[in-house]
Design a protein around this motif. Structure first.
Motif, mmCIF file in Angstrom:
data_model
loop_
_atom_site.group_PDB
_atom_site.id
_atom_site.type_symbol
_atom_site.label_atom_id
_atom_site.label_comp_id
_atom_site.label_asym_id
_atom_site.label_seq_id
_atom_site.Cartn_x
_atom_site.Cartn_y
_atom_site.Cartn_z
ATOM 1 N N CYS A 8 -7.469 -0.956 -6.458
ATOM 2 C CA CYS A 8 -6.133 -0.754 -5.875
ATOM 3 C C CYS A 8 -5.053 -0.983 -6.937
ATOM 4 O O CYS A 8 -4.944 -2.066 -7.508
ATOM 5 C CB CYS A 8 -5.905 -1.696 -4.699
ATOM 6 N N CYS A 32 0.835 -1.213 0.000
ATOM 7 C CA CYS A 32 0.000 0.000 0.000
ATOM 8 C C CYS A 32 0.861 1.251 0.000
ATOM 9 O O CYS A 32 1.750 1.383 0.844
ATOM 10 C CB CYS A 32 -0.903 0.010 1.225
ATOM 11 N N CYS A 49 -2.582 5.803 -1.583
ATOM 12 C CA CYS A 49 -2.943 6.736 -2.650
ATOM 13 C C CYS A 49 -4.401 7.179 -2.562
ATOM 14 O O CYS A 49 -4.785 8.183 -3.148
ATOM 15 C CB CYS A 49 -2.699 6.079 -3.997
ATOM 16 N N GLY A 50 -5.244 6.426 -1.897
ATOM 17 C CA GLY A 50 -6.634 6.866 -1.687
ATOM 18 C C GLY A 50 -7.633 6.389 -2.725
ATOM 19 O O GLY A 50 -8.818 6.698 -2.621
ATOM 20 N N CYS A 108 -8.837 3.468 -3.172
ATOM 21 C CA CYS A 108 -9.837 2.583 -2.548
ATOM 22 C C CYS A 108 -10.852 3.385 -1.746
ATOM 23 O O CYS A 108 -12.034 3.043 -1.704
ATOM 24 C CB CYS A 108 -9.135 1.552 -1.655
HETATM 25 S S1 SF4 Z 1 -5.832 1.772 -3.303
HETATM 26 FE FE1 SF4 Z 1 -5.907 1.775 -1.071
HETATM 27 S S2 SF4 Z 1 -4.827 -0.132 -0.473
HETATM 28 FE FE2 SF4 Z 1 -4.277 0.245 -2.615
HETATM 29 S S3 SF4 Z 1 -2.356 1.419 -2.527
HETATM 30 FE FE3 SF4 Z 1 -4.036 2.927 -2.636
HETATM 31 S S4 SF4 Z 1 -4.521 3.417 -0.470
HETATM 32 FE FE4 SF4 Z 1 -3.285 1.511 -0.455
#
Ligand code: SF4
Ligand SMILES: Cc1cc2nc3c(=O)[nH]c(=O)nc-3n(C[C@H](O)[C@H](O)[C@H](O)COP(=O)(O)OP(=O)(O)OC[C@H]3O[C@@H](n4cnc5c(N)ncnc54)[C@H](O)[C@@H]3O)c2cc1C
Lengths: 413, 76
Positions: B59, B20, B23-24, B26
């Motif tokens: 993700c 992880c 990045c946001g 999700c």
């Molecule tokens: S989508 Fe969510 S779980 Fe995946 S890298 Fe970004 S913050 Fe982390």
């Protein structure tokens, strides 16, 4: 113990949308607080750092600033069958250092009098009689909780934005309305110098595109944005590795970046009583390219103008703030609606149809101009190339929107 | 409860910290705000999770595992 503070305007998020809004309102003397949960403005970078068209930017920023790393002189589109379509346009845009750009805009806000608190996270909105009247805050280093009261709260918390959801302006993003992106900053590469490249292919970027954006001094941002629904179990990072093997196997991979960027239509309304949404939080990205830096800056200026007018009149209601929604819709919002429709069709084309469309686009003069991509012309070409697909895709998009609204309201009761 | 506990105890949302990069993406799609970023840490609020699998799908790094509707978590 909870303490209360008061500001005229509190801004959630220290990206370009938030700091630009803060800059505009603090210049006119409104007391303004910017809350940014990260410790450093602009870091870590979540961007491919391309910004254009140059004429558009020049209206907002002095481009001589050190955040410009290279000037873009044209673009290349590579179709799934490998054909390259090139167009030279001297000085059409820039590749920037995103960390420096964000800092530059934040510093301008602070020099106008705005207070910036990094490491401070908004955790919810305060309401009185249904109106938003401030923000609950958590100071991350000390775990101190406090409240900030304000006449206007600006929700500019980017892709992971919760504040417009708390305000009831939007629901969760649909999976097919986000590019899942992964990128390397690559050094010492044998790549184009001044042209940005866009690669279309279901092998490297299903439902999206791969990019090569040269940053100057032998480095480039190389990445992919994919539609997660079409990824057949692979991640954006997996596709990036394939793409790297294609465009730059020898490159020295310096920095890994990933993230999501929204491809949604603009929100129907951008404000409720006491609250206004700006930038990616308000779905104001270009829904064709995913680009959102300039849009966030433009929206920030529009929001600041409306907020200042509301202070003059003492009217902080949604109808007072609705001038902002109207202005956005009259300008960028109208174009984004077309880009949204065009994107829905364009990114659902199979490789063979994409080859045909790109060759038709290539002969279409005036599609890409110094002002950017002509959304109406793009729709025209798509209509002629695959009229039945356009109809089907639009019907699918509209019914999916309805479905997601229902799901959202169900989940939040 | 942190996501580390979640992984051990109820196994609804699993976050692989080594993948992880916060990045946001999700958070944007999670319909119930079962994922939140605090500063530079992704956290989960398992009691809000109504396993739909959306977050894992977007993700970019494969850091998330969220069961789909109907799929049983390890503990039942
Ligand atoms: S989508 Fe969510 S779980 Fe995946 S890298 Fe970004 S913050 Fe982390
Ligand atoms: C991989 C990738 C590549 C991209 N490439 C480009 C590109 O080449 N060109 C382009 O124009 N756009 C690009 N974009 C999109 C662009 O980065 C965004 O559209 C732009 O940053 C939006 O600006 P913003 O101010 O709305 O939000 P952001 O820049 O995301 O700023 C929001 C800020 O709010 C903070 N925040 C969030 N929640 C809270 C909270 N509760 N409390 C306090 N602070 C909070 C965040 O930490 C963040 O700093 C890309 C995006 C990605 C993911």
């Amino acid at each position: 113990m909870m303490t209360d503070e008061r500001f005229d305007v509190v801004v959630i998020g220290g990206g370009p949308g938030g700091t630009r809004t803060a800059s505009g309102v603090s210049r006119l003397g409104l007391s303004t607080l910017i809350l940014e949960k990260r410790e450093r403005i602009g870091y870590p970078v979540r961007c491919a750092e391309a910004i254009g068209p140059a004429e558009g930017i020049a209206r907002y920023i002095d481009v001589k600033e050190p955040f410009v790393t290279s000037v873009v002189n044209g673009l290349t589109i590579v179709s799934p069958d490998g054909k390259r379509y090139q167009k030279e346009m001297k000085g059409i845009g820039y590749i920037v250092d995103r960390e420096l750009l964000d800092l530059h805009i934040a510093e301008a806000a602070c020099s106008n009098g705005a207070v910036l608190r990094t490491g401070h996270q908004a955790t919810g909105l305060i309401r009185e009689d249904g109106k938003v009247v401030g923000v609950n805050v958590l100071e991350l280093s000390t775990r101190r909780k406090y409240r900030v009261q304000s006449k206007i709260t600006v929700g500019s918390d980017g892709v992971e934005s919760l504040s417009p959801r708390w305000a009831g302006l939007k629901g969760p993003t649909r999976v097919d309305e986000i590019f899942s992106c992964a990128q390397y900053l690559v050094e010492c590469v044998d790549l184009p110098d001044k042209y940005v490249e866009f690669h279309l292919s279901s092998t490297f970027a299903p439902g999206g595109y791969g990019w090569v954006f040269p940053k100057g001094n032998g480095s480039a941002n190389i990445g992919v944005g994919i539609n997660p629904e079409l990824a057949s179990g692979l991640t954006a990072r997996d596709y990036l590795e394939k793409f790297m093997d294609r465009v730059c196997p020898e490159g020295d991979r310096k920095r890994f970046v990933c993230g999501g960027t929204l491809l949604s239509d603009s929100l129907p309304s951008l404000a409720v009583d006491g609250f206004i949404a700006v930038g990616e939080a308000a779905n104001q990205n270009n829904p064709f390219t995913g680009g959102g830096i300039l849009n966030a800056i433009m929206a920030g200026d529009m929001a600041a103008t409306t907020i200042c007018r509301c202070f003059e009149k003492g009217d902080f209601s949604s109808s007072g703030l609705s001038t902002y929604t109207k202005e956005w819709k009259r300008n960028e919002g109208r174009m984004n609606k077309r880009f949204y429709l065009a994107g829905k069709v364009f990114y659902s084309l199979d490789d063979r149809t994409m080859d045909k469309v790109l060759s038709a686009l290539n002969t279409r003069e005036g599609l890409i101009t110094r002002k950017g991509l002509g959304s109406a012309k793009l729709i025209g070409v798509l209509l002629r190339s695959s009229p039945s697909l356009l109809g089907k895709t639009l019907m699918k998009a509209l019914s999916a929107r309805k479905r997601s609204r229902k799901t959202f309201s169900g989940l939040n009761t | 409860m942190s996501e580390r506990d979640v992984e051990k105890n109820i196994d609804l949302i699993c976050i692989d910290d080594s993948k992880c990069i916060v990045c946001g993406a999700c958070v944007a799609v999670c319909p119930t705000e079962a994922l939140i970023i605090e500063g530079l840490t992704l956290k989960s609020v398992p009691e809000r999770c109504r396993p739909c699998g959306q977050a894992a799908l977007v993700c970019p790094t494969g850091a998330l595992r969220c069961p789909q509707k109907g799929e049983k978590s390890k503990n039942g």
